[in-house]
Design a protein around this motif. Sequence first.
Motif, PDB file in Angstrom:
ATOM      1  N   SER A   1       0.228  13.051  -9.083  1.00  7.12           N
ATOM      2  CA  SER A   1      -0.727  14.102  -8.729  1.00  7.12           C
ATOM      3  C   SER A   1      -0.178  15.501  -9.036  1.00  7.12           C
ATOM      4  CB  SER A   1      -1.076  14.023  -7.239  1.00  7.12           C
ATOM      5  OG  SER A   1      -1.840  15.142  -6.828  1.00  7.12           O
ATOM      6  N   ARG A   2      -1.064  16.363  -9.501  1.00 10.17           N
ATOM      7  CA  ARG A   2      -0.733  17.779  -9.670  1.00 10.17           C
ATOM      8  C   ARG A   2      -1.695  18.661  -8.870  1.00 10.17           C
ATOM      9  NH1 ARG A   2       2.704  15.355 -10.962  1.00 10.17           N
ATOM     10  NH2 ARG A   2       4.047  15.386 -12.804  1.00 10.17           N
ATOM     11  N   VAL A   3      -2.507  18.029  -8.025  1.00 12.87           N
ATOM     12  CA  VAL A   3      -3.480  18.723  -7.182  1.00 12.87           C
ATOM     13  C   VAL A   3      -3.001  18.619  -5.739  1.00 12.87           C
ATOM     14  CG1 VAL A   3      -5.875  18.846  -6.419  1.00 12.87           C
ATOM     15  CG2 VAL A   3      -5.338  18.151  -8.778  1.00 12.87           C
ATOM     16  N   PHE A   4      -2.877  19.753  -5.074  1.00 18.03           N
ATOM     17  CA  PHE A   4      -2.271  19.784  -3.742  1.00 18.03           C
ATOM     18  C   PHE A   4      -2.977  18.852  -2.768  1.00 18.03           C
ATOM     19  CE2 PHE A   4      -2.140  21.856   0.522  1.00 18.03           C
ATOM     20  CZ  PHE A   4      -0.799  21.584   0.799  1.00 18.03           C
ATOM     21  N   TRP A   5      -4.299  18.904  -2.702  1.00 12.62           N
ATOM     22  CA  TRP A   5      -5.002  18.111  -1.700  1.00 12.62           C
ATOM     23  C   TRP A   5      -4.976  16.623  -2.037  1.00 12.62           C
ATOM     24  CZ3 TRP A   5      -5.303  20.160   2.720  1.00 12.62           C
ATOM     25  CH2 TRP A   5      -5.445  21.548   2.844  1.00 12.62           C
ATOM     26  N   LEU A   6      -4.918  16.275  -3.329  1.00 11.48           N
ATOM     27  CA  LEU A   6      -4.748  14.862  -3.682  1.00 11.48           C
ATOM     28  C   LEU A   6      -3.355  14.375  -3.273  1.00 11.48           C
ATOM     29  CD1 LEU A   6      -5.755  12.299  -5.014  1.00 11.48           C
ATOM     30  CD2 LEU A   6      -4.962  13.193  -7.229  1.00 11.48           C
ATOM     31  N   SER A   7      -2.364  15.239  -3.447  1.00 12.64           N
ATOM     32  CA  SER A   7      -1.014  14.899  -3.006  1.00 12.64           C
ATOM     33  C   SER A   7      -0.981  14.714  -1.496  1.00 12.64           C
ATOM     34  CB  SER A   7      -0.034  16.002  -3.425  1.00 12.64           C
ATOM     35  OG  SER A   7       0.018  16.140  -4.828  1.00 12.64           O
ATOM     36  N   MET A   8      -1.696  15.590  -0.771  1.00 12.36           N
ATOM     37  CA  MET A   8      -1.777  15.454   0.687  1.00 12.36           C
ATOM     38  C   MET A   8      -2.399  14.117   1.075  1.00 12.36           C
ATOM     39  SD  MET A   8      -0.749  18.150   2.614  1.00 12.36           S
ATOM     40  CE  MET A   8      -1.896  18.234   3.997  1.00 12.36           C
ATOM     41  N   PHE A   9      -3.481  13.750   0.391  1.00  9.51           N
ATOM     42  CA  PHE A   9      -4.166  12.491   0.688  1.00  9.51           C
ATOM     43  C   PHE A   9      -3.236  11.306   0.452  1.00  9.51           C
ATOM     44  CE2 PHE A   9      -6.668   8.840  -0.878  1.00  9.51           C
ATOM     45  CZ  PHE A   9      -7.413   8.572   0.268  1.00  9.51           C
ATOM     46  N   ALA A  10      -2.507  11.336  -0.660  1.00  5.76           N
ATOM     47  CA  ALA A  10      -1.575  10.245  -0.955  1.00  5.76           C
ATOM     48  C   ALA A  10      -0.509  10.124   0.126  1.00  5.76           C
ATOM     49  CB  ALA A  10      -0.923  10.483  -2.321  1.00  5.76           C
ATOM     50  N   LEU A  11      -0.029  11.251   0.627  1.00  3.33           N
ATOM     51  CA  LEU A  11       0.991  11.221   1.678  1.00  3.33           C
ATOM     52  C   LEU A  11       0.417  10.740   3.010  1.00  3.33           C
ATOM     53  CD1 LEU A  11       2.998  14.472   0.880  1.00  3.33           C
ATOM     54  CD2 LEU A  11       3.713  12.111   0.506  1.00  3.33           C
ATOM     55  N   VAL A  12      -0.845  11.026   3.274  1.00  5.62           N
ATOM     56  CA  VAL A  12      -1.500  10.508   4.487  1.00  5.62           C
ATOM     57  C   VAL A  12      -1.553   8.980   4.432  1.00  5.62           C
ATOM     58  CG1 VAL A  12      -3.680  10.366   5.760  1.00  5.62           C
ATOM     59  CG2 VAL A  12      -2.832  12.587   4.994  1.00  5.62           C
TER      60      VAL A  12
ATOM     61  N   VAL B   1       0.843  -1.210   0.000  1.00  3.77           N
ATOM     62  CA  VAL B   1       0.000   0.000   0.000  1.00  3.77           C
ATOM     63  C   VAL B   1       0.874   1.254   0.000  1.00  3.77           C
ATOM     64  CG1 VAL B   1      -1.702   1.313   1.328  1.00  3.77           C
ATOM     65  CG2 VAL B   1      -1.924  -1.170   1.110  1.00  3.77           C
ATOM     66  N   PHE B   2       1.977   1.213   0.742  1.00  6.46           N
ATOM     67  CA  PHE B   2       2.954   2.309   0.755  1.00  6.46           C
ATOM     68  C   PHE B   2       3.407   2.628  -0.664  1.00  6.46           C
ATOM     69  CE2 PHE B   2       7.421   3.600   0.817  1.00  6.46           C
ATOM     70  CZ  PHE B   2       7.457   4.610   1.775  1.00  6.46           C
ATOM     71  N   GLY B   3       3.737   1.600  -1.457  1.00  6.42           N
ATOM     72  CA  GLY B   3       4.175   1.821  -2.831  1.00  6.42           C
ATOM     73  C   GLY B   3       3.100   2.437  -3.697  1.00  6.42           C
ATOM     74  N   VAL B   4       1.860   1.986  -3.541  1.00  7.73           N
ATOM     75  CA  VAL B   4       0.751   2.561  -4.313  1.00  7.73           C
ATOM     76  C   VAL B   4       0.561   4.040  -3.982  1.00  7.73           C
ATOM     77  CG1 VAL B   4      -1.746   2.477  -4.678  1.00  7.73           C
ATOM     78  CG2 VAL B   4      -0.431   0.351  -4.571  1.00  7.73           C
ATOM     79  N   ALA B   5       0.676   4.385  -2.694  1.00  7.66           N
ATOM     80  CA  ALA B   5       0.526   5.785  -2.284  1.00  7.66           C
ATOM     81  C   ALA B   5       1.633   6.651  -2.876  1.00  7.66           C
ATOM     82  CB  ALA B   5       0.536   5.883  -0.757  1.00  7.66           C
ATOM     83  N   ILE B   6       2.859   6.122  -2.954  1.00 13.32           N
ATOM     84  CA  ILE B   6       3.963   6.863  -3.564  1.00 13.32           C
ATOM     85  C   ILE B   6       3.667   7.138  -5.037  1.00 13.32           C
ATOM     86  CG2 ILE B   6       6.375   6.670  -4.293  1.00 13.32           C
ATOM     87  CD1 ILE B   6       6.131   7.438  -1.425  1.00 13.32           C
ATOM     88  N   LEU B   7       3.137   6.141  -5.742  1.00 14.93           N
ATOM     89  CA  LEU B   7       2.772   6.328  -7.151  1.00 14.93           C
ATOM     90  C   LEU B   7       1.721   7.427  -7.298  1.00 14.93           C
ATOM     91  CD1 LEU B   7       2.540   2.643  -8.451  1.00 14.93           C
ATOM     92  CD2 LEU B   7       4.287   4.341  -9.011  1.00 14.93           C
ATOM     93  N   MET B   8       0.726   7.408  -6.421  1.00 15.88           N
ATOM     94  CA  MET B   8      -0.333   8.414  -6.464  1.00 15.88           C
ATOM     95  C   MET B   8       0.236   9.815  -6.261  1.00 15.88           C
ATOM     96  SD  MET B   8      -3.720   8.806  -4.012  1.00 15.88           S
ATOM     97  CE  MET B   8      -4.067   7.054  -4.168  1.00 15.88           C
ATOM     98  N   PHE B   9       1.153   9.944  -5.299  1.00 12.90           N
ATOM     99  CA  PHE B   9       1.766  11.246  -5.051  1.00 12.90           C
ATOM    100  C   PHE B   9       2.571  11.708  -6.259  1.00 12.90           C
ATOM    101  CE2 PHE B   9       5.538  13.665  -3.698  1.00 12.90           C
ATOM    102  CZ  PHE B   9       4.918  14.782  -3.169  1.00 12.90           C
TER     103      PHE B   9
END
Length: 429
Positions: A312-323, A301-309
């Motif tokens: 992403s070019r949207v700040f809040w989506l990037s925040m969500f991925a890092l959470v 799941v950690f790896g998937v979140a890194i891919l999402m970050f």
Amino acid sequence: MALAPSLSVFSHTSYLRFWIARVLIAGARQMEAVTIGWQVYDLARETRSIEASAFLLGLVGLVQFLPVLLLSLVGGQAADRLNRKYILITAQLVRIAGTFALIASVFLPTPVALPLIFSVAAMIGAVNAFTPAAASALYPTLVPRDILPSAIAWNSLGYQSAAIIGPAAGGLLLVFGEHVVYSCAAVMLSVAVVSLILMKTPEHKPNHAARGWSMVVEGLRYVGSNKIVQGAISLDLIVVFFAGSVALLPVFARDILHVGEQGLGLLRAAPAVGAAIVAYRLASRPLSRRVGIWMFAAVAVFGVAILMFGVSRVFWLSMFALVIHGAADMISVYVRQSLIQLATPDMMRGRVTSVSFIFISASNELGEFQSGVAARLLGPVGAVIMGGFVAIGAAGLWMRLFPQLAKADRFEDVGEQAIEAAAKPSPQR
């Protein structure tokens, strides 16, 4: 079912004082880290490209790692031979001196400020070669063994809480200047030293059975022979070495997401938000079964979140991925730390911790250098995406390489096996 973590661990006053000091030190480190990253990248961008400035950020990690590589095994030996409390106090006094040097760097011209910052980073690396082994070997002696998993969970919860507040506070205080952030960190470190001084610890019993580098070799040999410890340490090395995105956050904040210093503070805090939520859950209801599978699933799941970050070019989506990144990492860290602590006899905990920290530092600080090099070659986005794929692949590969780790079921079983192994006489050589 408990709705909140039990506070019974804090009835042990020495552990409480240790925990307060740990939280303050962690908060100060986070504030300094976000400020150093911003300061170095901002100064570099005066004359360098995005890729070249990102590479300079990676060099900060490299200069912190080299002292750890050279001194960490010595630090582990010191933790088994010297008073661990005094090691921690001395290390924080040195860190305070470095913080005052960082304050001075703010008022110096760039050609002088950058070398000074890198010098302090190297000094921080030297401090980090001694503190983790001493701290990790000390706090299990402050609580009964049966509540050690709870103490580990509270340690993680305190650290992650500091990791939420520290970067966010650092980003906000950057509006008033880097010197303000560094000054606040110096005050926090000073209070932590007082708490350590007041902490009462069990009488230290140094290990005189082996001397010098023979103790270091014994620690390395133990890690090599215990597949659970070896697998847990090496998995952390591979995943965080390639999938660490923290070093590149100043690049994303300034030149990709365009959110500035305040955005950088929030990005740095986002993984800790997810981690704190999970740490709170683990402190109230620790994992009881199939802990190995939980760890490997969390790494994926950690790896998937890194891919999402990375995409992403949207700040809040990037925040969500890092959470999500932080929440998954917290599960993995919790299982790894518990397995390593419980699978290691007390008399060897300092040396094993020092070996572990070399790999952890390699994955963090040296991983930051890898991120800088990858960003120079692939661009910052490409470097992050590559790391996400590596993390997912490592989760599957390590399950095959270390089946004992994948089959680990209950923490109690691992602890009992370690006690039995420690009681057996060493084979004659």
